[in-house]
Motif scaffolding. Sequence first.
Motif, PDB file in Angstrom:
ATOM      1  N   PHE A   1      65.375  24.376  99.291  1.00 28.04           N
ATOM      2  CA  PHE A   1      66.005  24.786 100.693  1.00 28.04           C
ATOM      3  C   PHE A   1      67.457  24.715 100.478  1.00 28.04           C
ATOM      4  CE2 PHE A   1      62.005  22.664 101.916  1.00 28.04           C
ATOM      5  CZ  PHE A   1      61.152  23.820 102.439  1.00 28.04           C
ATOM      6  N   GLY A   2      68.067  24.238  99.583  1.00 33.93           N
ATOM      7  CA  GLY A   2      69.487  24.259  99.560  1.00 33.93           C
ATOM      8  C   GLY A   2      70.052  22.874  99.840  1.00 33.93           C
ATOM      9  N   ASP A   3      71.569  22.726  99.748  1.00 37.92           N
ATOM     10  CA  ASP A   3      71.951  21.384 100.213  1.00 37.92           C
ATOM     11  C   ASP A   3      72.146  21.233 101.569  1.00 37.92           C
ATOM     12  OD1 ASP A   3      72.051  20.652  97.615  1.00 37.92           O
ATOM     13  OD2 ASP A   3      74.266  21.642  97.376  1.00 37.92           O
ATOM     14  N   GLY A   4      72.172  22.252 102.385  1.00 33.51           N
ATOM     15  CA  GLY A   4      72.535  22.294 103.890  1.00 33.51           C
ATOM     16  C   GLY A   4      71.347  21.948 104.633  1.00 33.51           C
ATOM     17  N   ALA A   5      70.088  21.761 104.263  1.00 29.33           N
ATOM     18  CA  ALA A   5      68.912  21.717 104.987  1.00 29.33           C
ATOM     19  C   ALA A   5      68.286  20.278 104.903  1.00 29.33           C
ATOM     20  CB  ALA A   5      67.940  22.688 104.495  1.00 29.33           C
ATOM     21  N   GLN A   6      67.899  19.617 105.891  1.00 27.69           N
ATOM     22  CA  GLN A   6      67.241  18.554 106.026  1.00 27.69           C
ATOM     23  C   GLN A   6      65.941  18.591 106.414  1.00 27.69           C
ATOM     24  OE1 GLN A   6      69.355  16.009 108.476  1.00 27.69           O
ATOM     25  NE2 GLN A   6      71.615  16.270 107.536  1.00 27.69           N
ATOM     26  N   VAL A   7      64.959  18.259 105.564  1.00 27.63           N
ATOM     27  CA  VAL A   7      63.628  18.413 105.916  1.00 27.63           C
ATOM     28  C   VAL A   7      63.079  17.400 106.840  1.00 27.63           C
ATOM     29  CG1 VAL A   7      61.244  18.417 104.765  1.00 27.63           C
ATOM     30  CG2 VAL A   7      63.037  19.750 103.826  1.00 27.63           C
ATOM     31  N   GLU A   8      62.569  17.886 108.091  1.00 32.69           N
ATOM     32  CA  GLU A   8      61.986  16.966 108.990  1.00 32.69           C
ATOM     33  C   GLU A   8      60.342  16.684 108.645  1.00 32.69           C
ATOM     34  OE1 GLU A   8      62.813  18.892 112.550  1.00 32.69           O
ATOM     35  OE2 GLU A   8      64.671  17.824 112.808  1.00 32.69           O
ATOM     36  N   ALA A   9      59.806  17.816 108.197  1.00 32.55           N
ATOM     37  CA  ALA A   9      58.424  17.729 107.782  1.00 32.55           C
ATOM     38  C   ALA A   9      58.019  18.798 107.109  1.00 32.55           C
ATOM     39  CB  ALA A   9      57.354  17.410 109.051  1.00 32.55           C
TER      40      ALA A   9
END
Length: 320
Positions: free
Chosen positions: A121-129
């Motif tokens: 998803f790239g560096d700017g995304a934080q996966v919540e689930a």
Amino acid sequence: MTLKERIQAVGWDREWIIILVSVALALLVWLLTNLAQEYSGPVSVPVKAVCNIDGHGTESSNTVVVSARCRTNGFRLMREFSRRERKIVKVRFDRADLRRTGPDTYAVIGGAKNSYVNQFFGDGAQVEAFITDTLRFVFPVENNKKVPVEVPRSLYCRSQYMLGGPFRVMPDSVTVYGDDAHLATIEKITTPRLSLMDLHETAQGVLSLNVPKEVRLSEGQVSYEVPVTRYVELRTTVPIEVWNAPAGHQLQVFPPTASVVLRCVFPIGKDPLPAFKLYVDWKDFNASLTGRCAARTLRLPPGVLEYRVEPEVFDCIELR
């Protein structure tokens, strides 16, 4: 309309234009400010797997859509909702994270996906689930053959130094991929010649592999290690023993002693001379046509790198 009335009308229009432009700018600033903030939403990306799996192609023949609820800025989410076709992302997976689930099928299961969030998803995304649980990729089988790696080498040690063990190359073999006609002509893979001078300590490095035409290798390079140690020479005279003589048989050896030079790791720990033995095996004598036999040693004492015996061959006579 008088000139004064015209001037007043133009001024009124200008005020409306200024008001409308101001409102538009305010809306734009509001939109940009809000889109720059972080939001939570679903993000999906088609993924093609890349991995070096022995006997298989390096890229999966299928793509898997990886979906997750991500916390990212509004610009990213807006692009996700407006995008019709998504660009395929190639992700290089560690072989240990791929579990074989079929002849050609390998899966990324459970928490193993977490190591590849930035690639997905790239560096700017934080996966919540993750929404997608298991990623299944198909790596087709390719014609292949495993052959040894050979390193042409010239190794020269400084005075009082020598190789402390065998030359090592890791990996010592590679898999070659190609059609049967090309594979049949390949028995080994080589590297450029390794020339090392004045060795006085263990040397390590990396060598590229020479890739034959029309084939692919499982590795692009290999690492090597040249163990080097300082040594000291010990000289002694050792009696030649006779081992494994049957009951009632006696063997006499000429000469009965040998001069021995031991090369030992420096500094020397325990004196190796008392533990060093030379013997002639009755089985060697019985199989010899001339009665001449080389002396053997059972095992080298700890710290002994190599030894030299003078003479190398002994005359043996059975006493009757």
